[in-house]
Write a protein that holds these residues in place. Structure first.
Motif, PDB file in Angstrom:
ATOM      1  N   ILE A 137       0.825  -1.184  -0.050  1.00 42.39           N
ATOM      2  CA  ILE A 137      -0.046  -0.044  -0.094  1.00 42.39           C
ATOM      3  C   ILE A 137       0.997   1.292  -0.217  1.00 42.39           C
ATOM      4  O   ILE A 137       0.689   2.195  -0.686  1.00 42.39           O
ATOM      5  CB  ILE A 137      -0.934   0.033   1.154  1.00 42.39           C
ATOM      6  N   GLY A 138       1.836   1.186   0.753  1.00 39.19           N
ATOM      7  CA  GLY A 138       2.842   2.515   0.958  1.00 39.19           C
ATOM      8  C   GLY A 138       3.585   2.582  -0.514  1.00 39.19           C
ATOM      9  O   GLY A 138       3.593   3.655  -0.908  1.00 39.19           O
ATOM     10  N   LEU A 139       3.831   1.649  -0.878  1.00 36.40           N
ATOM     11  CA  LEU A 139       4.734   1.757  -2.411  1.00 36.40           C
ATOM     12  C   LEU A 139       3.760   2.002  -3.396  1.00 36.40           C
ATOM     13  O   LEU A 139       4.170   3.106  -4.348  1.00 36.40           O
ATOM     14  CB  LEU A 139       5.436   0.515  -2.705  1.00 36.40           C
ATOM     15  N   THR A 178      11.802  -3.579  -4.173  1.00 34.48           N
ATOM     16  CA  THR A 178      12.111  -2.940  -5.522  1.00 34.48           C
ATOM     17  C   THR A 178      11.326  -3.604  -6.636  1.00 34.48           C
ATOM     18  O   THR A 178      10.959  -2.951  -7.597  1.00 34.48           O
ATOM     19  CB  THR A 178      13.612  -3.096  -5.959  1.00 34.48           C
ATOM     20  N   ILE A 179      11.051  -4.822  -6.636  1.00 38.77           N
ATOM     21  CA  ILE A 179      10.146  -5.192  -7.536  1.00 38.77           C
ATOM     22  C   ILE A 179       8.821  -4.804  -7.474  1.00 38.77           C
ATOM     23  O   ILE A 179       7.965  -4.561  -8.436  1.00 38.77           O
ATOM     24  CB  ILE A 179       9.986  -6.964  -7.378  1.00 38.77           C
ATOM     25  N   ILE A 180       8.122  -4.967  -6.367  1.00 36.59           N
ATOM     26  CA  ILE A 180       6.903  -4.431  -5.983  1.00 36.59           C
ATOM     27  C   ILE A 180       6.798  -2.768  -6.621  1.00 36.59           C
ATOM     28  O   ILE A 180       5.883  -2.342  -7.267  1.00 36.59           O
ATOM     29  CB  ILE A 180       6.461  -4.288  -4.570  1.00 36.59           C
ATOM     30  N   LEU A 181       7.884  -1.902  -6.134  1.00 28.74           N
ATOM     31  CA  LEU A 181       7.926  -0.389  -6.505  1.00 28.74           C
ATOM     32  C   LEU A 181       7.931  -0.486  -8.193  1.00 28.74           C
ATOM     33  O   LEU A 181       7.355   0.452  -8.815  1.00 28.74           O
ATOM     34  CB  LEU A 181       9.045   0.351  -6.011  1.00 28.74           C
ATOM     35  N   SER A 182       8.753  -1.166  -8.817  1.00 27.83           N
ATOM     36  CA  SER A 182       9.159  -1.144 -10.230  1.00 27.83           C
ATOM     37  C   SER A 182       7.756  -1.472 -10.986  1.00 27.83           C
ATOM     38  O   SER A 182       7.401  -0.872 -11.983  1.00 27.83           O
ATOM     39  CB  SER A 182      10.133  -2.136 -10.676  1.00 27.83           C
ATOM     40  N   PHE A 183       6.964  -2.516 -10.404  1.00 28.13           N
ATOM     41  CA  PHE A 183       5.616  -2.808 -11.181  1.00 28.13           C
ATOM     42  C   PHE A 183       4.551  -1.739 -10.836  1.00 28.13           C
ATOM     43  O   PHE A 183       3.905  -1.329 -11.829  1.00 28.13           O
ATOM     44  CB  PHE A 183       5.048  -3.915 -10.101  1.00 28.13           C
ATOM     45  N   ALA A 188       5.623   2.236   4.287  1.00 23.83           N
ATOM     46  CA  ALA A 188       6.574   1.138   3.867  1.00 23.83           C
ATOM     47  C   ALA A 188       7.483   1.054   4.941  1.00 23.83           C
ATOM     48  O   ALA A 188       7.816  -0.151   5.279  1.00 23.83           O
ATOM     49  CB  ALA A 188       6.954   1.656   2.361  1.00 23.83           C
ATOM     50  N   ILE A 189       8.466   2.088   5.258  1.00 23.82           N
ATOM     51  CA  ILE A 189       9.529   2.095   6.021  1.00 23.82           C
ATOM     52  C   ILE A 189       8.807   1.872   7.517  1.00 23.82           C
ATOM     53  O   ILE A 189       9.642   0.746   8.254  1.00 23.82           O
ATOM     54  CB  ILE A 189      10.212   3.449   6.262  1.00 23.82           C
ATOM     55  N   SER A 190       7.715   1.981   8.012  1.00 25.51           N
ATOM     56  CA  SER A 190       7.314   1.734   9.123  1.00 25.51           C
ATOM     57  C   SER A 190       6.968   0.423   9.495  1.00 25.51           C
ATOM     58  O   SER A 190       7.169  -0.215  10.481  1.00 25.51           O
ATOM     59  CB  SER A 190       5.997   2.625   9.549  1.00 25.51           C
ATOM     60  N   PHE A 191       6.882  -0.304   8.183  1.00 27.96           N
ATOM     61  CA  PHE A 191       6.351  -1.761   8.255  1.00 27.96           C
ATOM     62  C   PHE A 191       7.491  -2.682   7.644  1.00 27.96           C
ATOM     63  O   PHE A 191       7.544  -3.635   7.428  1.00 27.96           O
ATOM     64  CB  PHE A 191       5.257  -1.878   7.502  1.00 27.96           C
ATOM     65  N   GLY A 192       8.850  -1.955   7.609  1.00 32.58           N
ATOM     66  CA  GLY A 192      10.080  -2.823   7.401  1.00 32.58           C
ATOM     67  C   GLY A 192      10.258  -2.860   5.886  1.00 32.58           C
ATOM     68  O   GLY A 192      11.320  -3.365   5.663  1.00 32.58           O
ATOM     69  N   GLY A 193       9.740  -1.921   5.292  1.00 30.43           N
ATOM     70  CA  GLY A 193      10.070  -1.728   3.765  1.00 30.43           C
ATOM     71  C   GLY A 193      11.201  -0.576   3.544  1.00 30.43           C
ATOM     72  O   GLY A 193      11.552   0.084   4.334  1.00 30.43           O
ATOM     73  N   ASN A 194      11.684  -0.503   2.071  1.00 24.98           N
ATOM     74  CA  ASN A 194      12.220   0.606   1.772  1.00 24.98           C
ATOM     75  C   ASN A 194      12.509   0.490   0.325  1.00 24.98           C
ATOM     76  O   ASN A 194      11.651  -0.041  -0.313  1.00 24.98           O
ATOM     77  CB  ASN A 194      13.639   0.387   2.233  1.00 24.98           C
ATOM     78  N   THR A 195      12.778   1.704  -0.146  1.00 26.50           N
ATOM     79  CA  THR A 195      12.733   2.079  -1.618  1.00 26.50           C
ATOM     80  C   THR A 195      14.344   1.652  -2.314  1.00 26.50           C
ATOM     81  O   THR A 195      14.559   2.190  -3.470  1.00 26.50           O
ATOM     82  CB  THR A 195      12.464   3.394  -1.951  1.00 26.50           C
TER      83      THR A 195
END
Length: 290
Positions: free
Chosen positions: A21-23, A91-96, A131-138
């Motif tokens: 959702i964040g991405l 990265t794959i999620i964001l690229s999509f 995204a960062i709050s749930f452990g993700g990053n860009t």
């Protein structure tokens, strides 16, 4: 063991749901407001936008994936496989999402450049904050800054800021517009400001001081129902001249309402002081970083 594995899978699914959702918000802010107006921001996403402006044919999602894949390969031994695998998935999620967004939003949703800069930066910052709050990053400058920090006494913020300014400033070589360069700088600073608010807001912690004759009962119920421990502090009342136990509780934002509910159920006349804390380090909170 099986229950622990199932619990971990559910937690990962929960985290990645919100990371997605964040991405998605991040990609929406870029593709619907910034990219159609030839505005850029910092990081690999800003670099991908510049390459897209220069070529008009290489989608941003492709560049984001390619650059991050190279950085991940370089950082594998330095930052460890856990961080790199998580970054690759993000990265794959964001690229999509970026690829889909660029196909949908050919024209900006708003005509005014200033509004596009503000809305696009705010949406993308809100998304990356989630995204960062749930452990993700860009990825991108995050990887570079973390690698530099491993070997040089240079702060993460300084490396990130310098690299972002370099990316934004280089957009002038392609766009040839001082006005859009200024708006891109606005995007970068609004992005930093809003993302900090989102991340800090999610990690907000509270300190409760409870003055009640039923503090032991309150502490037991908070431990059993909320899962939060408490500490008893010895106090002496200047008016009553009596000794008493003051209950000290540190909790995350999500536990605040439940703690107040427990206190009210046991002692509706309890005296309660609540203060926001800037940082809390230790078990079940943040790790100490120097």
């Amino acid at each position: 063991m099986k229950n622990m594995s199932l619990k971990r899978v559910r937690r990962l699914a929960y985290d990645y749901f919100f990371i997605c959702i964040g991405l998605a918000f991040f990609a929406f802010g870029w593709t619907a407001f910034l990219t159609p107006n030839q505005m850029t921001g910092g990081g690999v996403t800003g670099l991908a936008a510049i390459i897209y402006f220069a070529t008009s044919s290489i989608p941003m999602g492709v560049t984001i994936f390619a650059v991050n894949a190279i950085l991940i390969a370089i950082a594998w031994r330095v930052l460890g496989p856990k961080f790199c695998i998580n970054t690759l998935i993000c990265t794959i999620i964001l690229s999509f999402f970026m690829g889909v967004g660029q196909k949908i939003f050919v024209q900006p949703l708003v005509d005014d450049l200033f509004m596009c800069a503000m809305i696009g930066a705010a949406l993308s910052a809100f998304g990356v904050g989630i995204a960062i709050s749930f452990g993700g990053n860009t990825g991108g400058t995050d990887i570079i800054a973390l690698m530099v920090g491993k070997y040089r006494n240079i702060s993460y913020g300084r490396v990130s800021l310098y690299s972002n300014i370099l990316v934004v400033a280089s957009s002038y070589l392609i766009v040839h517009s001082v006005e859009k360069l200024v708006y891109s700088m606005v995007v970068m600073f609004v992005y930093i400001f809003v993302s900090d608010i989102v991340i800090d807001g999610y990690k907000q912690t509270f300190q409760f001081m409870v003055f009640s004759k039923k503090n032991h009962e309150i502490a037991d119920k908070i431990l059993n129902e909320v899962g939060r421990g408490a500490t008893f502090l010895k106090a002496y009342g200047s008016f009553s001249k009596n000794e008493s136990d003051v209950l000290l509780i540190i909790s995350h934002r999500n536990d605040k309402a439940n703690i107040m509910r427990v206190i009210k159920e046991i002692d509706n006349e309890a005296f309660v002081s609540i203060a926001k804390t800037s940082s809390v380090f230790g078990k079940n909170f943040d790790n100490i970083k120097i």
